[in-house]
Design an enzyme around this catalytic site. Sequence first.
Site, PDB file in Angstrom:
ATOM      1  N   GLU A   1      16.593  32.856  11.770  1.00 32.13           N
ATOM      2  CA  GLU A   1      17.720  32.236  11.029  1.00 32.13           C
ATOM      3  C   GLU A   1      18.919  32.019  11.944  1.00 32.13           C
ATOM      4  O   GLU A   1      20.062  32.119  11.512  1.00 32.13           O
ATOM      5  CB  GLU A   1      18.144  33.098   9.824  1.00 32.13           C
ATOM      6  CG  GLU A   1      17.079  33.416   8.833  1.00 32.13           C
ATOM      7  CD  GLU A   1      16.333  32.192   8.351  1.00 32.13           C
ATOM      8  OE1 GLU A   1      16.844  31.070   8.523  1.00 32.13           O
ATOM      9  OE2 GLU A   1      15.215  32.369   7.835  1.00 32.13           O
TER      10      GLU A   1
HETATM   11  C1  LIG Z   1       8.927  36.808  13.076  1.00 34.52           C
HETATM   12  C2  LIG Z   1       9.541  35.449  13.068  1.00 34.52           C
HETATM   13  C3  LIG Z   1       9.659  34.750  11.880  1.00 34.52           C
HETATM   14  C4  LIG Z   1      10.186  33.461  11.887  1.00 34.52           C
HETATM   15  N1  LIG Z   1      10.205  32.729  10.709  1.00 34.52           N
HETATM   16  C5  LIG Z   1      10.506  31.410  10.770  1.00 34.52           C
HETATM   17  C6  LIG Z   1      10.326  30.556   9.633  1.00 34.52           C
HETATM   18  O1  LIG Z   1       9.932  30.998   8.559  1.00 34.52           O
HETATM   19  N2  LIG Z   1      10.572  29.237   9.782  1.00 34.52           N
HETATM   20  C7  LIG Z   1      10.995  28.694  10.944  1.00 34.52           C
HETATM   21  O2  LIG Z   1      11.180  27.481  11.002  1.00 34.52           O
HETATM   22  N3  LIG Z   1      11.216  29.472  12.035  1.00 34.52           N
HETATM   23  C8  LIG Z   1      10.973  30.801  11.974  1.00 34.52           C
HETATM   24  N4  LIG Z   1      11.150  31.598  13.087  1.00 34.52           N
HETATM   25  C9  LIG Z   1      11.683  31.005  14.297  1.00 34.52           C
HETATM   26  C10 LIG Z   1      13.104  31.499  14.627  1.00 34.52           C
HETATM   27  O3  LIG Z   1      14.021  30.997  13.700  1.00 34.52           O
HETATM   28  C11 LIG Z   1      13.404  31.078  16.084  1.00 34.52           C
HETATM   29  O4  LIG Z   1      12.591  31.879  16.913  1.00 34.52           O
HETATM   30  C12 LIG Z   1      14.863  31.239  16.426  1.00 34.52           C
HETATM   31  O5  LIG Z   1      15.623  30.275  15.747  1.00 34.52           O
HETATM   32  C13 LIG Z   1      15.145  31.104  17.923  1.00 34.52           C
HETATM   33  O6  LIG Z   1      14.507  29.998  18.475  1.00 34.52           O
HETATM   34  P1  LIG Z   1      13.631  30.168  19.793  1.00 34.52           P
HETATM   35  O7  LIG Z   1      12.702  31.299  19.562  1.00 34.52           O
HETATM   36  O8  LIG Z   1      13.036  28.862  20.136  1.00 34.52           O
HETATM   37  O9  LIG Z   1      14.668  30.610  20.900  1.00 34.52           O
HETATM   38  P2  LIG Z   1      15.528  29.632  21.824  1.00 34.52           P
HETATM   39  O10 LIG Z   1      16.138  28.567  20.990  1.00 34.52           O
HETATM   40  O11 LIG Z   1      14.702  29.197  22.964  1.00 34.52           O
HETATM   41  O12 LIG Z   1      16.666  30.610  22.339  1.00 34.52           O
HETATM   42  C14 LIG Z   1      16.486  31.506  23.447  1.00 34.52           C
HETATM   43  C15 LIG Z   1      17.820  32.179  23.769  1.00 34.52           C
HETATM   44  O13 LIG Z   1      18.776  31.193  24.172  1.00 34.52           O
HETATM   45  C16 LIG Z   1      19.956  31.284  23.396  1.00 34.52           C
HETATM   46  N5  LIG Z   1      20.502  29.937  23.182  1.00 34.52           N
HETATM   47  C17 LIG Z   1      19.834  28.834  22.810  1.00 34.52           C
HETATM   48  N6  LIG Z   1      20.683  27.793  22.733  1.00 34.52           N
HETATM   49  C18 LIG Z   1      21.906  28.244  23.049  1.00 34.52           C
HETATM   50  C19 LIG Z   1      23.190  27.656  23.166  1.00 34.52           C
HETATM   51  N7  LIG Z   1      23.405  26.367  22.900  1.00 34.52           N
HETATM   52  N8  LIG Z   1      24.228  28.439  23.515  1.00 34.52           N
HETATM   53  C20 LIG Z   1      24.051  29.756  23.783  1.00 34.52           C
HETATM   54  N9  LIG Z   1      22.858  30.368  23.702  1.00 34.52           N
HETATM   55  C21 LIG Z   1      21.803  29.622  23.338  1.00 34.52           C
HETATM   56  C22 LIG Z   1      19.514  31.924  22.080  1.00 34.52           C
HETATM   57  O14 LIG Z   1      20.601  32.579  21.436  1.00 34.52           O
HETATM   58  C23 LIG Z   1      18.441  32.904  22.565  1.00 34.52           C
HETATM   59  O15 LIG Z   1      19.053  34.077  22.992  1.00 34.52           O
HETATM   60  C24 LIG Z   1      10.660  32.899  13.095  1.00 34.52           C
HETATM   61  C25 LIG Z   1      10.575  33.628  14.284  1.00 34.52           C
HETATM   62  C26 LIG Z   1      10.011  34.868  14.285  1.00 34.52           C
HETATM   63  C27 LIG Z   1       9.872  35.591  15.597  1.00 34.52           C
END
Ligand SMILES: Cc1cc2nc3c(=O)[nH]c(=O)nc-3n(C[C@H](O)[C@H](O)[C@H](O)COP(=O)(O)OP(=O)(O)OC[C@H]3O[C@@H](n4cnc5c(N)ncnc54)[C@H](O)[C@@H]3O)c2cc1C
Length: 606
Positions: free
Chosen positions: A444
């Site tokens: 989220e």
């Molecule tokens: C158990 C689990 C359940 C989930 N459930 C759902 C679901 O039901 N539906 C769904 O759609 N998704 C779901 N997700 C996905 C989740 O919402 C994403 O993993 C999350 O939004 C982060 O995206 P990412 O993993 O691609 O990380 P990334 O976007 O790659 O981020 C990596 C790091 O970079 C940082 N970062 C990225 N952009 C910036 C910026 N502009 N400025 C500063 N820092 C930044 C982030 O804060 C993080 O620390 C789930 C994930 C998990 C692990």
Amino acid sequence: MLTYKAPLRDMKFLMNDVFDFQTHYKTLNTGENADAETVDMILQGMADFAEGVISPLYQPADEEGCKFDNGEVTTPTGFKDAYQQYVEGGWQGVSYPEEYGGMNLPMSLNLVKSEMIGTANWPWSMYPGLSTGCINTILHYGDKEQKDLYLPKLVEGSWSGTMCLTEAQAGTDLGQVKTKAEPNDDGTFRINGTKIFISSGEHDLTDNIVHIVLARLPHAPEGTKGISLFIVPKFIPDADGEAGERNGVTCGSIEHKMGISSSATCVLNFDDATGYLIGKPHKGLRAMFTFMNTARMGTAIQAVAHSELAFQNALPYAKERRSMRALSGTKEPNEVADTIINHADVRRLLLTMKAFAEGGRSMIYHAARYADKMAEGIAEGDEEKFEKWDDKIGFYTPVLKGFLTEIANEVAKHGIQIYGGHGYIKEWGMELIARDARISTLYEGTTGVQALDLLGRKVILGSKGKVVRDYTASVMKWCGEYALDKDMRKFVWALTKLCAEWNTLTVRIMLMARKDREIISAACDDYLMYAGYTMMAYHWARMAAVAYKKLEEGGEESPEFYKAKIQTAEFYFDKILPRASGHAESMMTPSEVMTGMDAESFSFLD
Ligand SMILES: Cc1cc2nc3c(=O)[nH]c(=O)nc-3n(C[C@H](O)[C@H](O)[C@H](O)COP(=O)(O)OP(=O)(O)OC[C@H]3O[C@@H](n4cnc5c(N)ncnc54)[C@H](O)[C@@H]3O)c2cc1C
């Protein structure tokens, strides 16, 4: 073994004495049915279900996990039966309109319900929890046909919902979503793509699963402006509105995770799946925000849930475990050693846990009253009302989600610490809480994203600091009422100083940001935590004020409850609030301190 007892005394203190929900309910159309008796009945019913039905499943289900076989997911033993009981009790429909089978009670009651089931068994609660955002999105953006077709089943709970945003390359940055939606001749769309990490994407609890999916129409603009929203049911509803033909959406696998192992996190493949556009083309992300605000509030509740459970289960251990003697002198001379609750350092851990769990609950119940108004706007199709209250919640959401989940991880860590080495052993359950709490700062929107949203979008771009001026003005007005109260003086004095400081910090950062945009990213985490500690201070002061009044009035309630509230408020102001100063100082650090180092210079491994 972890146990859960619903903290009804504390919940009622907030609902009745601090926030006067009954008077607030009189201002709502949905409040008509929420008289004190009904509210008590809902609280007790949910407490019984949470304590008796799903709490005992929490630890065994973690061991068992979900099973994946050939596209099908089996949830752990007992989950299906518990879900059936939940549906039969009508619990999914607490806050949804009667025309779709709901009880039409205020949304805040749904949030209180979520807290109880979430504390008893967070991963189980995610199955009905994900449906909430799906229902809200269809209520808000669906046309009449979509509402009539999907809402009765979703509100009943016999169908569940998901939110399908994330793809392998697109998590935080949803502008990178690639899933395609191509029009069919009959007005439907062919959906093709792969979504990952989809909570409750596949399971055996319901007859159908309604996916809300972000995808791109042909020739859509690049980035976030070209994303549309689709309803993609697992089974396409037939003429009678029952789950009919199998749609082209399948579960490719489930993730093996650090925690929430009994919540199925799925890879979903959409292969020419039939989808139905919801809302306007290319406006999907805006619509999805309805979903996201609800979901973020839900994650803030997860924070309180883990904090409460860790605290509830650490406290009896601290009262039983014996180790050495208290420094101030032997407390239990007839025993081989004093219990560890006699050591000030263990009390520091316990009081921090109590202050965060109860302070977080207060912050959520406060915002829940705005959620009531917002939800009413959605249900009535009153866009202006929705926007007004959505904006109001918009300022609180990143703080609730970002700050409360960060401190919940601290609480879970303290829970393990109180158990010493035993906290590291599975049997006791404290390590389970820590593993499950960890996800709350990630999904989220990560804490970083919440912090950017708060400082960048809500404070600087969205309002040029006005949201902070308005919030602090309301806190100072409240402080004014207690200016001459000798008991409250220490709290209101500290709060008044913080309010002034918060405004000064905001202006200084806005000025710095004119020359150096990167300062927003560099300072946002400190800003978020500062905002969180300050808001929580206000809540502890409010709780203390009510407690003093109650003690003065006397009455039937035990005075110990109120004395403990005042003592916890004092602990919070003396031992925790000083952290805000550190954040205030740190947020003023020029961004150069972080951006100056060359990416290649971070490490010199051969
Ligand atoms: C158990 C689990 C359940 C989930 N459930 C759902 C679901 O039901 N539906 C769904 O759609 N998704 C779901 N997700 C996905 C989740 O919402 C994403 O993993 C999350 O939004 C982060 O995206 P990412 O993993 O691609 O990380 P990334 O976007 O790659 O981020 C990596 C790091 O970079 C940082 N970062 C990225 N952009 C910036 C910026 N502009 N400025 C500063 N820092 C930044 C982030 O804060 C993080 O620390 C789930 C994930 C998990 C692990």
